[in-house]
Design an enzyme around this catalytic site. Structure first.
Site, PDB file in Angstrom:
ATOM      1  N   CYS A  10       0.843  -1.201   0.000  1.00 21.46           N
ATOM      2  CA  CYS A  10       0.000   0.000   0.000  1.00 21.46           C
ATOM      3  C   CYS A  10       0.883   1.257   0.000  1.00 21.46           C
ATOM      4  O   CYS A  10       2.094   1.184   0.178  1.00 21.46           O
ATOM      5  CB  CYS A  10      -0.918  -0.003   1.221  1.00 21.46           C
ATOM      6  SG  CYS A  10      -0.048   0.109   2.798  1.00 21.46           S
ATOM      7  N   CYS A  13       2.841   1.740   3.194  1.00 27.42           N
ATOM      8  CA  CYS A  13       3.950   0.785   3.289  1.00 27.42           C
ATOM      9  C   CYS A  13       5.119   1.246   2.426  1.00 27.42           C
ATOM     10  O   CYS A  13       6.274   1.160   2.838  1.00 27.42           O
ATOM     11  CB  CYS A  13       3.491  -0.608   2.866  1.00 27.42           C
ATOM     12  SG  CYS A  13       2.197  -1.284   3.926  1.00 27.42           S
TER      13      CYS A  13
END
Length: 78
Positions: A10, A13
Site C-alpha cells: 500500500c 507501506c
C-alpha cells in the site's frame, strides 16, 4: 543490522520503506533493508497491522509510518 519492512504494498507501506531506506543510507555502515509482503511471514513475526518495521527481529512500529528521526534513533540504539 537487519531492518525489515512488513506490508502488502500500500502507499503507506511504500512511504515507510522509502523513509527507512533513506535513513539507512544516511547512516551508512552494515545495514541490510528488506521488504516482506508475504502474509504468513508477517503473522509469524507477530505483525497484525501494516506498515510495520522490525530491527534485528524486534518489531518497533506497527500500523503507522514513523518519522525519520524515530527511525534514526532505533538504528543508533541497536
Amino acid at each position: 543490522m537487519e531492518i525489515t519492512i512488513f506490508g502488502p504494498g500500500c502507499a503507506r507501506c511504500a512511504e515507510a520503506e522509502t523513509r527507512v531506506r533513506e535513513v539507512a543510507a544516511a547512516k551508512g555502515g552494515n545495514i541490510n533493508v528488506q521488504k516482506v509482503s508475504d502474509l504468513r511471514e508477517m503473522l509469524a513475526a507477530g505483525v497484525l497491522s501494516t506498515p510495520a518495521i522490525a530491527i534485528d527481529g524486534v518489531v518497533k512500529a506497527t500500523g503507522r509510518v514513523p518519522g525519520k528521526e524515530e527511525i534514526a534513533a532505533w538504528i543508533e540504539g541497536s
